[in-house]
Every structure is written in structure tokens, then in C-alpha cells.
Design a protein around this motif. Structure first.
Motif, PDB file in Angstrom:
ATOM      1  N   LYS A 328     -21.592   0.315  -9.129  1.00 45.31           N
ATOM      2  CA  LYS A 328     -22.059   0.347  -7.749  1.00 45.31           C
ATOM      3  C   LYS A 328     -20.873   0.669  -6.835  1.00 45.31           C
ATOM      4  O   LYS A 328     -19.755   0.206  -7.059  1.00 45.31           O
ATOM      5  CB  LYS A 328     -22.644  -1.004  -7.336  1.00 45.31           C
ATOM      6  N   ILE A 329     -21.146   1.459  -5.797  1.00 42.83           N
ATOM      7  CA  ILE A 329     -20.142   1.742  -4.780  1.00 42.83           C
ATOM      8  C   ILE A 329     -20.510   0.958  -3.524  1.00 42.83           C
ATOM      9  O   ILE A 329     -21.639   1.054  -3.032  1.00 42.83           O
ATOM     10  CB  ILE A 329     -20.067   3.243  -4.467  1.00 42.83           C
ATOM     11  N   PHE A 330     -19.560   0.171  -3.045  1.00 46.11           N
ATOM     12  CA  PHE A 330     -19.756  -0.575  -1.807  1.00 46.11           C
ATOM     13  C   PHE A 330     -19.218   0.262  -0.647  1.00 46.11           C
ATOM     14  O   PHE A 330     -18.074   0.709  -0.679  1.00 46.11           O
ATOM     15  CB  PHE A 330     -19.020  -1.909  -1.864  1.00 46.11           C
ATOM     16  N   VAL A 331     -20.046   0.471   0.360  1.00 46.02           N
ATOM     17  CA  VAL A 331     -19.661   1.296   1.508  1.00 46.02           C
ATOM     18  C   VAL A 331     -19.790   0.441   2.764  1.00 46.02           C
ATOM     19  O   VAL A 331     -20.672  -0.424   2.854  1.00 46.02           O
ATOM     20  CB  VAL A 331     -20.538   2.554   1.619  1.00 46.02           C
ATOM     21  N   GLY A 332     -18.910   0.687   3.747  1.00 41.86           N
ATOM     22  CA  GLY A 332     -18.991  -0.122   4.961  1.00 41.86           C
ATOM     23  C   GLY A 332     -18.258   0.491   6.124  1.00 41.86           C
ATOM     24  O   GLY A 332     -17.485   1.443   5.983  1.00 41.86           O
ATOM     25  N   ALA A 333     -18.518  -0.061   7.298  1.00 39.11           N
ATOM     26  CA  ALA A 333     -17.812   0.332   8.518  1.00 39.11           C
ATOM     27  C   ALA A 333     -17.613  -0.906   9.376  1.00 39.11           C
ATOM     28  O   ALA A 333     -18.452  -1.819   9.380  1.00 39.11           O
ATOM     29  CB  ALA A 333     -18.584   1.401   9.285  1.00 39.11           C
ATOM     30  N   TRP A 379     -14.032   2.993   8.486  1.00 43.08           N
ATOM     31  CA  TRP A 379     -15.063   3.205   7.468  1.00 43.08           C
ATOM     32  C   TRP A 379     -14.385   3.368   6.105  1.00 43.08           C
ATOM     33  O   TRP A 379     -13.239   3.794   6.013  1.00 43.08           O
ATOM     34  CB  TRP A 379     -15.899   4.451   7.774  1.00 43.08           C
ATOM     35  N   GLY A 380     -15.106   3.025   5.038  1.00 43.34           N
ATOM     36  CA  GLY A 380     -14.521   3.188   3.711  1.00 43.34           C
ATOM     37  C   GLY A 380     -15.401   2.602   2.633  1.00 43.34           C
ATOM     38  O   GLY A 380     -16.602   2.377   2.827  1.00 43.34           O
ATOM     39  N   ALA A 381     -14.780   2.335   1.480  1.00 44.93           N
ATOM     40  CA  ALA A 381     -15.583   1.970   0.311  1.00 44.93           C
ATOM     41  C   ALA A 381     -14.744   1.231  -0.728  1.00 44.93           C
ATOM     42  O   ALA A 381     -13.509   1.210  -0.666  1.00 44.93           O
ATOM     43  CB  ALA A 381     -16.193   3.224  -0.318  1.00 44.93           C
ATOM     44  N   ALA A 382     -15.454   0.644  -1.683  1.00 54.29           N
ATOM     45  CA  ALA A 382     -14.851   0.016  -2.857  1.00 54.29           C
ATOM     46  C   ALA A 382     -15.794   0.247  -4.033  1.00 54.29           C
ATOM     47  O   ALA A 382     -16.899   0.770  -3.872  1.00 54.29           O
ATOM     48  CB  ALA A 382     -14.615  -1.472  -2.616  1.00 54.29           C
ATOM     49  N   TRP A 383     -15.364  -0.169  -5.211  1.00 47.58           N
ATOM     50  CA  TRP A 383     -16.135   0.074  -6.441  1.00 47.58           C
ATOM     51  C   TRP A 383     -16.151  -1.197  -7.255  1.00 47.58           C
ATOM     52  O   TRP A 383     -15.120  -1.882  -7.389  1.00 47.58           O
ATOM     53  CB  TRP A 383     -15.471   1.210  -7.217  1.00 47.58           C
TER      54      TRP A 383
END
Length: 414
Positions: A328-333, A379-383
Motif C-alpha cells: 500500500k502507498i500512503f499519500v497525504g498533504a 504533499w508526499g507519500a510513504a510505503w
């Protein structure tokens, strides 16, 4: 005479110890009741140069409280940046002086890739991103948003090697030949070099399509998203070792019949952060207009947090091939200023299928943009195969990040 000599030497020694003209002291204070490790802080280079009376060719070193060198970078806008670690409600002291810096590992970098339809791609020690350029737009492919590339098992740069494998002309020619005689072998060779396959340090498994992707901002006059197409010009301003900065200027947008509105973005990624800082400005905009940062939804009922009061949004993305064990990729801002509204907005069925490549909608954080102002957000993401394993941990990271950007570290120089 001997006693007099010792007295003079002692006085001179004490004077040397208290003479601070050759050292700049930087005090970093944390207003929050949470520890803030390795957060990048900034000091104006002019302040340092003036206080140290540095010659034009002089080098500096940044030292922590133990006298150990700390990595630093001088940015395009003449700031010295370095990672500071500060306890909850605490302070930390660093010193800057003339000296020869050690070699620092490159944690953050990027490049313009004309060989891959004008991509601009960049990364730090945790994650990688890309945005699309004019050559892609000329092909007719509709891609409006940011792309996310996962990364794990290394803190070193990986993007350059991924492009080199994907775009190698000899390998591409071999694959084309094999497709004629041995399609299975062609597919195996493709898998061995493609950045859509995990070769041990991550991959590109995020689907952008004709959406806002992983956190793009867009104006919303009358409640409708005006999708910005690929950038028109790019200028890389910083390129490591701790910060990457790129300035992107876009073709004119049509806002309520006015086709002279031009968007400029300055995107900054620092080492140790999952999020990019982005400063957006719209030239020639005539009136206050809603602006939204959006994350594409690939499920109509996915795991979304839309917290306007605390200034962040998140989404758990299933990746573009849920049967390929891509996690799963976690996305956020996150938003330093007040967010007017945060919500999920699903596409009508026709728009979903005909215009948005099957994507279900966006989670949006909506604010008002005043003409002549700057819209700043992160904004960005994690895994979940890397350092942040669960949605709960990602939501906590994002909530804390929003608190940090609303309560920045304060830096005092003397």
C-alpha cells in the motif's frame, strides 16, 4: 618575570576562549511538546558571512554541541541549511565557523529527463517523485498530477539507475526483436529492467492518469477543478546533498473565460522528509478563487482522512496492480494555513470512465487563493514496505507534520 609571563598567557588564553567573532552561534527552539529529530533549518548566508567576515572563497563548517560536523548545503537563495534535532519544548545549539567541511553523502537530488518525454524526477533518502513535461503533453497522454515512486532498503539515490535500465536503447531494441520471435522472453527481459518491477529497492506502482495524482494543487472556480496540464518550463534551483528545488511554470489556464492565468510552482524536498514543500502562485488571476490540493482515489470507499481543523488529508492507495504484492502507498498533504474545507469528492460515473481513467475521485483540501498571494502546502507519500508500516502510523505522521508546519522551529543567530 616568569610569573608575569604566565599571567599574560592566561589572560590571552581566556580572551581567546571568550572571543566569539570567529564563531556564529545558532540556537534552534522547539515550541511543540514533541521531539523533532533531523529537521532541516535555515540561516541566511549573509548573516554568517558578515559576522565571520568571510572572504569570498572561504568555506564553513557546522558543528553540533559535541563539536561534530553536521551536513549542510548552501541553497540557491543564499541560505545555509542543516538538520537540527531538538527535544520537546527544548532548544539545541549549533555553531558555524570557517573551516573545511567533510564530504557529505547525497541524500536528495533530481534531474530533468528529456529522454523520457521531459520528466522531472527527484528523490531523498525515503521516497521519490516525478512530474510530467511538455513532450508527454505533445503525445496526447493526459497526466496532470504528481507521481510517487516507492523506495526501501537504501538511503542512496536510485532514480537515475531506474531510468537507465528502463530507457537503455540496446535493451529496448532487443525487447522489440524478441517480441517478434519469443514474446515470453521479451516479457522476461522487460521485467528485468523495468522500474515498474521491484528489483530490491522499490518501484513505480502508483497510478496517476488524468487526475491530480499524489497531491497536485488546482484552482476550483465554481466548484470545478481546472486541471493544470504538464509544465511548460523547468528550472532546477537546488540539487543536493540535502535539498532539491525545482521551479515549474505552466501554460496559461482558462479561469472563467480568462486565458491569461499562469501558474508557477516551486517544489522543495528536504532529506529526511516524506513531504515536499510547494509554493504556488497564479499570475493575472482577477479575483479570489478556491484552490484545492488533491489526492486521487482509486476506490470509492477507500481509507481517507480529511481533517480541515488540524490541517491534513490522507489516503491509503492500493497501488496500480493489487495482485502483484506491491503493498500500500500512503499519500497525504499538510497545510500551514487554515483549510476551509476537506472532503472526498467522487466523479460522476461518466466522468470516471470517459475522462479520469477509471479513478473514483479525489480527497481535497480546499482554501481560498487571493490574487498576488502564495499558496503554500506540503504533499508526499510513504510505503508500507519501508519505514511507515500502517495507516495509523501514517496518519500520526501527517497529523504531527501539520503541527510542525504550523509551529515551525525558531532559529536565533548571534
Amino acid at each position: 618575570m616568569k610569573k608575569l609571563f604566565l599571567l599574560v598567557a592566561t589572560v590571552l588564553f581566556c580572551f581567546a576562549c571568550t572571543n566569539t567573532k570567529d564563531v556564529v552561534t545558532v540556537t534552534v527552539s522547539n515550541p511543540l511538546a514533541m521531539e523533532r529529530p533531523n529537521e532541516i533549518v535555515e540561516v541566511a548566508m549573509d548573516d554568517i558571512a558578515n559576522q565571520l567576515k568571510l572572504a569570498d572563497t572561504a568555506q564553513i563548517v557546522v558543528l553540533n554541541a559535541d563539536g561534530q560536523q553536521v551536513p549542510y548545503q548552501i541553497t540557491y537563495d543564499e541560505k545555509v541549511i542543516f538538520p537540527a534535532s531538538v527535544a520537546a519544548n527544548g532548544t539545541a545549539t549549533y555553531t558555524i565557523q570557517a573551516g573545511t567541511p567533510e564530504a557529505f553523502a547525497v541524500k536528495t537530488c533530481g534531474r530533468y529527463y528529456p529522454e523520457r518525454v521531459d520528466d522531472v524526477a527527484w528523490e531523498n533518502d525515503l521516497v521519490a517523485f516525478r512530474t510530467y513535461g511538455p513532450a508527454l503533453q505533445k503525445t496526447g497522454e493526459r497526466a496532470f498530477g504528481y507521481d510517487v515512486w516507492t523506495k526501501y532498503n537504501t538511503t542512496e539515490p536510485v532514480v537515475e539507475a531506474r531510468y537507465a535500465g528502463e530507457l537503455n536503447p540496446e535493451t529496448k531494441a532487443k525487447i522489440a526483436e524478441l517480441k517478434k520471435t519469443d514474446p515470453k522472453a521479451a516479457q522476461e527481459l522487460y521485467k528485468s529492467v523495468s522500474y515498474h518491477v521491484d528489483h530490491g529497492n522499490g518501484l513505480d506502482c502508483y497510478k496517476v492518469g488524468p487526475t491530480l495524482g499524489g497531491g497536485t494543487a488546482a484552482l476550483m472556480p465554481d466548484g470545478e477543478i481546472v486541471y493544470p496540464y504538464c509544465y511548460a518550463t523547468q528550472d532546477i534551483l537546488d540539487n543536493g546533498p540535502l535539498r532539491f528545488t525545482v521551479k515549474l511554470v505552466y501554460n496559461p489556464l482558462n479561469i472563467k473565460g480568462d486565458s491569461t492565468v499562469i501558474e508557477t510552482r516551486v517544489i522543495t524536498l528536504d532529506a529526511g522528509s516524506h513531504l515536499n514543500k510547494t509554493v504556488v502562485a497564479y499570475d493575472n488571476l482577477k479575483e479570489t478563487t478556491p484552490v484545492a490540493a488533491g489526492i486521487v482515489l482509486h476506490e470509492p470507499d477507500g481509507a481517507v482522512v480529511a481533517d480541515a481543523a488540524n490541517g491534513y488529508i490522507t489516503y491509503v492507495d492500493p497501488t496500480d496492480n493489487v495482485n502483484n504484492n506491491n503493498g500500500k502507498i500512503f499519500v497525504g498533504a499538510a497545510f500551514p494555513a487554515t483549510v476551509k474545507e476537506a472532503k472526498s469528492l467522487l466523479f460522476p460515473e461518466k466522468e470516471k470512465n470517459e475522462l479520469r481513467g477509471g479513478a473514483d475521485g479525489h480527497v481535497l483540501a480546499i482554501s481560498d487563493y487571493e490574487p498576488g498571494a502564495e499558496y503554500v502546502y506540503y504533499w508526499g507519500a510513504a510505503w508500507d514496505k519501508a519505514d511507515i508500516k500502517t495507516p495509523e502510523a501514517w496518519n500520526e505522521y501527517m497529523a504531527n507534520y501539520a503541527q510542525k508546519v504550523r509551529n515551525p522551529l525558531t532559529v536565533t543567530v548571534k
